[in-house]
Design a protein around this motif. Sequence first.
Motif, mmCIF file in Angstrom:
data_model
loop_
_atom_site.group_PDB
_atom_site.id
_atom_site.type_symbol
_atom_site.label_atom_id
_atom_site.label_comp_id
_atom_site.label_asym_id
_atom_site.label_seq_id
_atom_site.Cartn_x
_atom_site.Cartn_y
_atom_site.Cartn_z
ATOM 1 N N PHE A 165 0.762 -1.090 0.032
ATOM 2 C CA PHE A 165 0.028 -0.097 -0.022
ATOM 3 C C PHE A 165 0.789 1.423 0.015
ATOM 4 C CE2 PHE A 165 -2.013 3.332 2.451
ATOM 5 C CZ PHE A 165 -3.361 3.582 1.601
ATOM 6 N N ALA A 166 1.962 1.071 0.614
ATOM 7 C CA ALA A 166 2.966 2.320 0.550
ATOM 8 C C ALA A 166 3.250 3.018 -0.806
ATOM 9 C CB ALA A 166 4.325 2.117 1.102
ATOM 10 N N LEU A 167 3.187 2.060 -1.782
ATOM 11 C CA LEU A 167 3.431 2.808 -3.047
ATOM 12 C C LEU A 167 2.256 3.302 -3.953
ATOM 13 C CD1 LEU A 167 5.914 0.090 -4.505
ATOM 14 C CD2 LEU A 167 6.606 2.199 -3.197
ATOM 15 N N LEU A 168 0.896 2.883 -3.160
ATOM 16 C CA LEU A 168 -0.213 3.268 -4.051
ATOM 17 C C LEU A 168 -0.368 4.641 -4.047
ATOM 18 C CD1 LEU A 168 -2.583 2.233 -5.402
ATOM 19 C CD2 LEU A 168 -3.993 2.191 -3.074
ATOM 20 N N PRO A 169 -0.396 5.591 -3.322
ATOM 21 C CA PRO A 169 -1.027 7.134 -3.162
ATOM 22 C C PRO A 169 0.033 7.647 -4.380
ATOM 23 C CG PRO A 169 -0.963 6.573 -0.996
ATOM 24 C CD PRO A 169 -0.183 5.124 -1.675
ATOM 25 N N GLY A 170 1.507 7.450 -4.198
ATOM 26 C CA GLY A 170 2.415 8.062 -5.254
ATOM 27 C C GLY A 170 2.188 7.579 -6.619
ATOM 28 N N SER A 171 1.938 6.302 -6.599
ATOM 29 C CA SER A 171 1.577 5.844 -7.887
ATOM 30 C C SER A 171 0.251 6.420 -8.740
ATOM 31 C CB SER A 171 1.623 4.358 -7.914
ATOM 32 O OG SER A 171 2.707 3.813 -7.624
ATOM 33 N N LEU A 172 -0.629 6.298 -7.955
ATOM 34 C CA LEU A 172 -1.818 6.974 -8.257
ATOM 35 C C LEU A 172 -1.719 8.732 -8.868
ATOM 36 C CD1 LEU A 172 -4.504 5.335 -6.089
ATOM 37 C CD2 LEU A 172 -4.153 4.914 -8.575
ATOM 38 N N THR B 194 9.945 6.324 8.623
ATOM 39 C CA THR B 194 8.685 5.698 8.927
ATOM 40 C C THR B 194 7.798 5.383 7.726
ATOM 41 O OG1 THR B 194 7.333 7.758 9.342
ATOM 42 C CG2 THR B 194 8.772 6.700 11.066
ATOM 43 N N LEU B 195 6.921 4.531 7.856
ATOM 44 C CA LEU B 195 5.701 4.198 6.766
ATOM 45 C C LEU B 195 5.294 5.494 6.141
ATOM 46 C CD1 LEU B 195 4.143 2.132 5.045
ATOM 47 C CD2 LEU B 195 2.560 2.258 6.990
ATOM 48 N N VAL B 196 4.854 6.427 6.970
ATOM 49 C CA VAL B 196 4.164 7.796 6.681
ATOM 50 C C VAL B 196 5.225 8.539 5.723
ATOM 51 C CG1 VAL B 196 2.947 9.548 7.257
ATOM 52 C CG2 VAL B 196 2.457 7.523 8.390
ATOM 53 N N SER B 197 6.411 8.671 6.480
ATOM 54 C CA SER B 197 7.417 9.591 5.833
ATOM 55 C C SER B 197 7.700 9.082 4.559
ATOM 56 C CB SER B 197 8.452 9.794 6.737
ATOM 57 O OG SER B 197 9.129 8.931 7.034
ATOM 58 N N LEU B 198 8.054 7.596 4.561
ATOM 59 C CA LEU B 198 8.457 7.067 3.178
ATOM 60 C C LEU B 198 7.422 7.194 2.091
ATOM 61 C CD1 LEU B 198 10.947 5.418 1.899
ATOM 62 C CD2 LEU B 198 9.905 3.606 2.864
#
Length: 457
Positions: free
Chosen positions: A308-315, A359-363
Amino acid sequence: MNTSLENQSPGHKVSAKTRFSIVAVAFVAFLGILAETSLNVTFPTLEKTFGLPLGTVQWVTTAYLLVVALVMPTSSYISQRFQDRTLFFSALAFFTIGDLLSLISPNFTILMMGRLIQGIGTGIAIPLMFNLVLTKIPRERVGVWMGFAGMILSIAPALGPTYGGLLTGTIGWRMIFALILIIPVFVFPLGAWAIEQAPKKSSNKFDFVAFSFLSIAMTSALLALDALTNPKMAAIWFIIFALSLAAFIWRCKTSDLQFLDIEIFKSPTFTLSVLVYCLLQFANLGINFIIPNFLQISLGTSSTLAGFALLPGSLIGSASQGPIGALYDRKGAKGILLSGNVIFFVALVLLTIFTKNLTLVSLMALYILFTIGRSAGFATTMTNSLAQLSPQKAAAGNAWFTTGSQFAASAGTATASLIATKADNLTTGTQHVFILFLGITVVNFIFYSLILNKKIN
């Protein structure tokens, strides 16, 4: 949206069969890219399942991308030699057979075989989708349908890590391949109905010799990268790469048979643009490989959250393609290329400095920044370069961009894996990967200054 556009010009309507033929092929292309990106988050699980190190497991993606890169240069020939229906069913068959092998694979070797067969299907489907748009859609509608094709290729990598992470973290990594099989069941009859037989105009012979030399060059280059920890083996593979590349260039210059046009590299702008484009793809796939593994192994994040970590950036990166294209039409390439690379540079500076405190959020936030910068340069570099070529050279230029980007993607994954696994720990290795990509942004500033220099254009 497409219907309303067509109603404005009744004389240029796109038939239902044409529309659904493109949709059918687009589904196969979508599945291919989804299968590619969804496995990036499964590597820690596959390491445990097969008892193999990360450097070996990453070949399920690296080899897949290599096969796609090798098949794509044949697209010009096979699109003229074979029926669109034949190519569609071939792509679907290769992908489905490869998916089934991957699903039931009892060992890593069978999994690799399945992935290689899948790659053949993807390598056929992606160029076929664009070819259908260019040959079946009226000129007045090409922009809309090219946008649709681009959207398909952007959404799949955005959803892949989330899809793979969610299934791996809940019902197991094999379900990545099982659920994908649902789509071919519906796509097969759709393509059988929509894609019509059409006579082929050309019976040109394919240059299998040049293709063989290029295949050996690409494969040996990746094996040289993988063997860097063994200087003797790396040197052997590098010599094979250099000899096969020289043989490929010689063959292209002396043969009258159809393959890739290397004369196009006489244009400095085109050559530099392809290099920048490939470097961006190299960094993109490398970071898409390292982030999910860093989150799972170094930070102890679940595979679901890692995907999920890559989803916002990819979208966001996918959504930015339209506005970036419109800005290019109004303002040109210079501002977009330079500002995009600045954003790209800032994101990697922050990732490098704060690797051990991420962290997950900052990454996730920095990956959004990274993707915006990469997206600005990626599409604009290619568009700006092809716009400066003659119509006769544009098709050859497009072939080099697509082939180069796929090879760069496989090299990016292999390089990131090599650097990460040879460090004392994955956190340090991840920081080293970020440093490498930071160096790429500096190189791109130099290349962009040359590309935008009117004297070399």
